[in-house]
Enzyme design. Sequence first.
Site, mmCIF file in Angstrom:
data_model
loop_
_atom_site.group_PDB
_atom_site.id
_atom_site.type_symbol
_atom_site.label_atom_id
_atom_site.label_comp_id
_atom_site.label_asym_id
_atom_site.label_seq_id
_atom_site.Cartn_x
_atom_site.Cartn_y
_atom_site.Cartn_z
ATOM 1 N N VAL A 18 57.338 47.914 5.986
ATOM 2 C CA VAL A 18 58.720 48.843 6.392
ATOM 3 C C VAL A 18 59.641 48.732 5.094
ATOM 4 O O VAL A 18 59.974 49.326 3.875
ATOM 5 C CB VAL A 18 59.599 48.826 7.928
ATOM 6 C CG1 VAL A 18 60.567 49.878 7.280
ATOM 7 C CG2 VAL A 18 58.882 49.585 8.340
ATOM 8 N N GLU B 64 62.864 55.597 9.858
ATOM 9 C CA GLU B 64 61.756 55.280 8.282
ATOM 10 C C GLU B 64 60.430 55.951 9.561
ATOM 11 O O GLU B 64 60.279 56.204 9.939
ATOM 12 C CB GLU B 64 61.636 54.583 7.847
ATOM 13 C CG GLU B 64 60.860 53.462 9.030
ATOM 14 C CD GLU B 64 59.090 53.063 9.168
ATOM 15 O OE1 GLU B 64 58.481 53.811 8.467
ATOM 16 O OE2 GLU B 64 58.531 53.156 10.315
ATOM 17 N N LEU C 296 57.423 56.595 7.764
ATOM 18 C CA LEU C 296 56.485 56.241 6.637
ATOM 19 C C LEU C 296 55.028 56.657 7.645
ATOM 20 O O LEU C 296 54.953 54.999 8.306
ATOM 21 C CB LEU C 296 56.488 54.571 5.987
ATOM 22 C CG LEU C 296 57.989 54.744 5.378
ATOM 23 C CD1 LEU C 296 58.358 53.268 4.787
ATOM 24 C CD2 LEU C 296 58.257 55.920 4.194
ATOM 25 N N GLU D 230 51.354 54.200 6.885
ATOM 26 C CA GLU D 230 50.833 53.328 6.659
ATOM 27 C C GLU D 230 49.540 53.784 5.635
ATOM 28 O O GLU D 230 48.497 54.418 6.231
ATOM 29 C CB GLU D 230 50.130 52.078 7.934
ATOM 30 C CG GLU D 230 50.990 51.311 8.064
ATOM 31 C CD GLU D 230 50.481 50.218 9.301
ATOM 32 O OE1 GLU D 230 49.290 49.981 9.566
ATOM 33 O OE2 GLU D 230 51.021 49.779 9.873
ATOM 34 N N CYS E 252 53.150 50.747 15.517
ATOM 35 C CA CYS E 252 53.884 52.344 15.898
ATOM 36 C C CYS E 252 53.708 53.087 17.272
ATOM 37 O O CYS E 252 54.228 52.672 18.272
ATOM 38 C CB CYS E 252 54.559 52.800 15.023
ATOM 39 S SG CYS E 252 55.106 52.333 13.009
ATOM 40 N N LYS F 146 43.428 52.424 11.233
ATOM 41 C CA LYS F 146 42.960 54.367 10.952
ATOM 42 C C LYS F 146 42.340 53.626 9.542
ATOM 43 O O LYS F 146 42.181 52.306 8.687
ATOM 44 C CB LYS F 146 43.680 54.788 10.545
ATOM 45 C CG LYS F 146 45.469 54.266 9.648
ATOM 46 C CD LYS F 146 46.843 55.325 9.527
ATOM 47 C CE LYS F 146 47.894 54.874 8.823
ATOM 48 N NZ LYS F 146 48.712 55.668 8.580
#
Length: 432
Positions: A12, A152, A154, A156, A261, A321
């Site tokens: 981040v 945030e 975001l 990855e 996350c 992922k």
Amino acid sequence: MRKICIIGTGYVGLVTGSCYAHLGHKVICVDNNADKIRILKAGGVPIYEPGLEKLVKENVKAKRISFSTDIAYGVKNSEIILIAVSTPPKIDGKVDLSFVEKVARQVAEVMDSYKVIVDKSTVPVQTGEKVAETIKRYNKHKIDFDIASLPEFLREGTAISDFLNPDRIVIGVSSSRAEKILKEIHEKIKAPVIVTDIKSAELIKHAANSFLATKISFANALANICELSGADISLVTKGMGMDKRIGEQYLRAGLGYGGSCFPKDVAGFIQIAKELGYDFNLLREVERINRQQRKIFLKKIEDTLWVLKEKTVGILGLAFKPNTDDMRNAPSIDIIQNLIKEGAKIKAYDPVAEKKAKEILGDSKITYCKDPYEVAKGSEALVIVTEWDEFKKLDLERIAKLLIHPIIIDGRNIFDPKKMEKLGFVYKSVGR
Ligand code: UGA
């Protein structure tokens, strides 16, 4: 142009720092890990994120971003201080805020002029209040400051474009001075801005991640119903997702969510709610379905290959992922460890995560291969764990010849079952 100090150069912090620099701001990235700062100063990037190395290099060259281990230097030379340190889970799922607290103290001790101190890390609701109290306590010279929250969103693998083209920018503030400054640093980004109080901004982050995880678990529960009834999950979620109120994203069934996350934030949110006096049972079920999904997949492998002892199983994909080398909470870990426990031999390939996988899974019981074809050679079956694009383009006829038996067990539904049948594969996927 504003001067911004980012404390913490993880995924981040580093993405955020280089994107603000790209937008024209002057950024100092601070980390207490001297190795990381050494790599960054030498022109390298300590993590794999598409486009990041290029962005960092461009902005170093333009003198818009610099790196330091000295928090005092970063704070004194900036007006906006972003706290982007990690907030790891404790054993009971609670969020460990010790790094945030330590940074708040350090910032308070060295600040010498007005600062907007922003929480960028994912933190429980009411953390802003605690950070404000801490700063007041250690701010001996009574320097003026504001606290804010900039959650945030975001992902990855697509973090840079997520930063520069977000669905929305959430600004949690308690003063108009901070609001003006934080709006200004995002001026060049074309996205709706929602200004909220700090607590609501903090909650938005946990709520968004938990809701997305809920969508995934819902899709996975449906996939099980599809398998039991003979329906096709990809068609069911397509039909559902076309309803704008539902939306098509985050309904891909498979091996469940992993990464750093969703698992952490769902567990964290359950604990946060509990401490506030609310039992968020819905999210416990989301977690249960997610755990169960990996078990069901393992059973599918066992049902197909029966006794696993001495059999070689080929694994395609190790990262949690595609487009990342992140192995945190990757389904591959559970799957490989269980297959090894059953006596299987493992051959595995991932385009970028091999190094990180070795740190977790070791290399004594796994043969790491240079491409999917080497994995297939002499394996009883191929198991697809991560849906890298490279796997979608495989020469399947070649794969069929290399495998001992043409068996593919696909945890990510990347192939068309009818096509696979035509090619002579025994093909098992999820919910179809
Ligand atoms: C997630 C959120 O998407 C970001 O908005 C957020 O900023 C980030 O967490 C964070 O809190 O820092 P990330 O963990 O990078 O981002 O990855 P996602 O692309 O969202 O995928 C999370 C997991 O869900 C992966 O394991 C993925 O395989 C799985 N997933 C995703 C599914 O199983 N099905 C889907 O339909 C979508």
